[in-house]
Design a protein around this motif. Structure first.
Motif, PDB file in Angstrom:
ATOM      1  N   GLY A  70      13.819   6.352  22.572  1.00 11.77           N
ATOM      2  CA  GLY A  70      15.145   5.866  22.233  1.00 11.77           C
ATOM      3  C   GLY A  70      16.080   5.939  23.429  1.00 11.77           C
ATOM      4  O   GLY A  70      15.745   6.487  24.470  1.00 11.77           O
ATOM      5  N   GLY A  71      17.264   5.359  23.278  1.00 13.64           N
ATOM      6  CA  GLY A  71      18.230   5.390  24.361  1.00 13.64           C
ATOM      7  C   GLY A  71      19.323   4.376  24.158  1.00 13.64           C
ATOM      8  O   GLY A  71      19.480   3.810  23.071  1.00 13.64           O
ATOM      9  N   LEU A  72      20.065   4.140  25.229  1.00 13.75           N
ATOM     10  CA  LEU A  72      21.170   3.187  25.223  1.00 13.75           C
ATOM     11  C   LEU A  72      20.739   1.927  25.960  1.00 13.75           C
ATOM     12  O   LEU A  72      20.213   2.006  27.085  1.00 13.75           O
ATOM     13  CB  LEU A  72      22.386   3.811  25.910  1.00 13.75           C
ATOM     14  N   VAL A  73      20.960   0.780  25.335  1.00  4.71           N
ATOM     15  CA  VAL A  73      20.567  -0.486  25.936  1.00  4.71           C
ATOM     16  C   VAL A  73      21.609  -1.536  25.588  1.00  4.71           C
ATOM     17  O   VAL A  73      22.274  -1.446  24.544  1.00  4.71           O
ATOM     18  CB  VAL A  73      19.169  -0.906  25.441  1.00  4.71           C
ATOM     19  N   GLN A  74      21.768  -2.523  26.445  1.00  5.64           N
ATOM     20  CA  GLN A  74      22.703  -3.608  26.170  1.00  5.64           C
ATOM     21  C   GLN A  74      22.082  -4.606  25.192  1.00  5.64           C
ATOM     22  O   GLN A  74      20.858  -4.732  25.104  1.00  5.64           O
ATOM     23  CB  GLN A  74      23.080  -4.316  27.460  1.00  5.64           C
ATOM     24  N   VAL A 133      22.706   0.235  20.795  1.00  8.29           N
ATOM     25  CA  VAL A 133      22.759  -1.075  21.435  1.00  8.29           C
ATOM     26  C   VAL A 133      24.230  -1.437  21.633  1.00  8.29           C
ATOM     27  O   VAL A 133      24.977  -1.559  20.655  1.00  8.29           O
ATOM     28  CB  VAL A 133      22.052  -2.139  20.593  1.00  8.29           C
ATOM     29  N   SER A 134      24.621  -1.592  22.873  1.00  4.87           N
ATOM     30  CA  SER A 134      26.013  -1.926  23.176  1.00  4.87           C
ATOM     31  C   SER A 134      26.190  -3.439  23.262  1.00  4.87           C
ATOM     32  O   SER A 134      25.282  -4.169  23.656  1.00  4.87           O
ATOM     33  CB  SER A 134      26.429  -1.283  24.488  1.00  4.87           C
ATOM     34  N   SER A 135      27.381  -3.895  22.893  1.00  6.61           N
ATOM     35  CA  SER A 135      27.662  -5.344  22.910  1.00  6.61           C
ATOM     36  C   SER A 135      28.223  -5.785  24.249  1.00  6.61           C
ATOM     37  O   SER A 135      28.560  -4.984  25.096  1.00  6.61           O
ATOM     38  CB  SER A 135      28.642  -5.689  21.796  1.00  6.61           C
ATOM     39  N   GLN A 147       7.797  -1.912  19.521  1.00  3.29           N
ATOM     40  CA  GLN A 147       8.396  -2.677  20.608  1.00  3.29           C
ATOM     41  C   GLN A 147       9.575  -3.454  20.043  1.00  3.29           C
ATOM     42  O   GLN A 147       9.404  -4.260  19.118  1.00  3.29           O
ATOM     43  CB  GLN A 147       7.370  -3.644  21.216  1.00  3.29           C
ATOM     44  N   MET A 148      10.750  -3.199  20.592  1.00  4.21           N
ATOM     45  CA  MET A 148      11.968  -3.826  20.092  1.00  4.21           C
ATOM     46  C   MET A 148      12.548  -4.722  21.174  1.00  4.21           C
ATOM     47  O   MET A 148      12.935  -4.241  22.238  1.00  4.21           O
ATOM     48  CB  MET A 148      12.979  -2.752  19.681  1.00  4.21           C
ATOM     49  N   ASN A 149      12.579  -6.009  20.903  1.00  2.00           N
ATOM     50  CA  ASN A 149      13.134  -6.994  21.837  1.00  2.00           C
ATOM     51  C   ASN A 149      14.371  -7.643  21.245  1.00  2.00           C
ATOM     52  O   ASN A 149      14.615  -7.572  20.040  1.00  2.00           O
ATOM     53  CB  ASN A 149      12.084  -8.064  22.147  1.00  2.00           C
ATOM     54  N   SER A 150      15.122  -8.293  22.098  1.00  2.00           N
ATOM     55  CA  SER A 150      16.335  -9.008  21.660  1.00  2.00           C
ATOM     56  C   SER A 150      17.203  -8.114  20.782  1.00  2.00           C
ATOM     57  O   SER A 150      17.658  -8.514  19.707  1.00  2.00           O
ATOM     58  CB  SER A 150      15.948 -10.278  20.902  1.00  2.00           C
ATOM     59  N   LEU A 151      17.443  -6.921  21.242  1.00  3.29           N
ATOM     60  CA  LEU A 151      18.185  -5.948  20.443  1.00  3.29           C
ATOM     61  C   LEU A 151      19.624  -6.392  20.222  1.00  3.29           C
ATOM     62  O   LEU A 151      20.243  -7.016  21.095  1.00  3.29           O
ATOM     63  CB  LEU A 151      18.141  -4.583  21.118  1.00  3.29           C
ATOM     64  N   LYS A 152      20.129  -6.050  19.047  1.00  4.17           N
ATOM     65  CA  LYS A 152      21.490  -6.386  18.640  1.00  4.17           C
ATOM     66  C   LYS A 152      22.260  -5.107  18.350  1.00  4.17           C
ATOM     67  O   LYS A 152      21.667  -4.087  18.006  1.00  4.17           O
ATOM     68  CB  LYS A 152      21.454  -7.250  17.374  1.00  4.17           C
ATOM     69  N   PRO A 153      23.581  -5.147  18.447  1.00  2.00           N
ATOM     70  CA  PRO A 153      24.371  -3.947  18.119  1.00  2.00           C
ATOM     71  C   PRO A 153      24.067  -3.418  16.721  1.00  2.00           C
ATOM     72  O   PRO A 153      24.105  -2.195  16.514  1.00  2.00           O
ATOM     73  CB  PRO A 153      25.808  -4.448  18.235  1.00  2.00           C
ATOM     74  N   GLU A 154      23.746  -4.282  15.792  1.00  2.00           N
ATOM     75  CA  GLU A 154      23.446  -3.829  14.423  1.00  2.00           C
ATOM     76  C   GLU A 154      22.105  -3.125  14.315  1.00  2.00           C
ATOM     77  O   GLU A 154      21.774  -2.586  13.260  1.00  2.00           O
ATOM     78  CB  GLU A 154      23.501  -4.996  13.426  1.00  2.00           C
ATOM     79  N   ASP A 155      21.330  -3.092  15.401  1.00  2.00           N
ATOM     80  CA  ASP A 155      20.094  -2.313  15.421  1.00  2.00           C
ATOM     81  C   ASP A 155      20.361  -0.851  15.759  1.00  2.00           C
ATOM     82  O   ASP A 155      19.442  -0.020  15.718  1.00  2.00           O
ATOM     83  CB  ASP A 155      19.105  -2.878  16.448  1.00  2.00           C
ATOM     84  N   THR A 156      21.596  -0.517  16.091  1.00  2.69           N
ATOM     85  CA  THR A 156      21.947   0.861  16.413  1.00  2.69           C
ATOM     86  C   THR A 156      21.709   1.766  15.211  1.00  2.69           C
ATOM     87  O   THR A 156      22.210   1.509  14.114  1.00  2.69           O
ATOM     88  CB  THR A 156      23.427   0.949  16.835  1.00  2.69           C
ATOM     89  N   ALA A 157      20.910   2.810  15.421  1.00  4.39           N
ATOM     90  CA  ALA A 157      20.544   3.715  14.338  1.00  4.39           C
ATOM     91  C   ALA A 157      19.665   4.824  14.899  1.00  4.39           C
ATOM     92  O   ALA A 157      19.214   4.760  16.047  1.00  4.39           O
ATOM     93  CB  ALA A 157      19.782   2.964  13.242  1.00  4.39           C
ATOM     94  N   VAL A 158      19.422   5.817  14.059  1.00  4.70           N
ATOM     95  CA  VAL A 158      18.377   6.791  14.347  1.00  4.70           C
ATOM     96  C   VAL A 158      17.085   6.230  13.753  1.00  4.70           C
ATOM     97  O   VAL A 158      17.048   5.873  12.573  1.00  4.70           O
ATOM     98  CB  VAL A 158      18.691   8.167  13.737  1.00  4.70           C
ATOM     99  N   TYR A 159      16.066   6.150  14.577  1.00  3.62           N
ATOM    100  CA  TYR A 159      14.783   5.585  14.149  1.00  3.62           C
ATOM    101  C   TYR A 159      13.801   6.721  13.860  1.00  3.62           C
ATOM    102  O   TYR A 159      13.628   7.630  14.681  1.00  3.62           O
ATOM    103  CB  TYR A 159      14.229   4.657  15.220  1.00  3.62           C
TER     104      TYR A 159
END
Length: 120
Positions: free
Chosen positions: A9-13, A118-120, A82-94
């Motif tokens: 996990g982490g921070l991604v745009q 996921v930052s916008s 594998q998570m691609n094309s991440l969106k801000p609404e994907d922000t969560a604890v997985y």
């Protein structure tokens, strides 16, 4: 007692990618199925994806289909997301989860979770 340990996990745009891993610590055995769930702040935990151990059948939530891919490594009793094309609404604890009693049983092993932001 086997435990599931998530990482990656982490921070991604927005538009970026992350790969989550889930491996068992301690003595492990072949899971009937493994899955990923997530919980955003103020929301209930929701299903993301699942994969069977033998038949390699996968299922995805509609919100992630086409963007996320679940896979497994039987030799390691591990599962990946594998998570691609991440969106801000994907922000969560997985959370990673596993079924030890059969595909139609409940998930009876859970990890502690890994934060995805996921930052916008």
């Amino acid at each position: 007692q086997v435990q599931l340990v998530e990482s990656g996990g982490g921070l991604v745009q927005a538009g970026g990618s992350l790969r989550l891993s889930c491996l068992p610590s301690g003595r492990a055995f072949g899971w009937a199925a493994m899955g990923w769930f997530r919980q955003a702040p103020g929301k209930e935990r929701e299903f993301v994806a699942t994969i069977t151990w033998g038949g390699v059948t996968t299922e995805y939530a509609a919100s992630v289909k086409g963007r996320f891919t679940i896979s497994r490594d039987n030799a390691k009793n591990a599962v990946y997301l594998q998570m691609n094309s991440l969106k801000p609404e994907d922000t969560a604890v997985y959370y990673c989860a596993a079924k030890s009693r059969g595909y139609y049983s409940a998930y009876d092993y859970w990890g502690q979770g890994t934060q995805v932001t996921v930052s916008s």
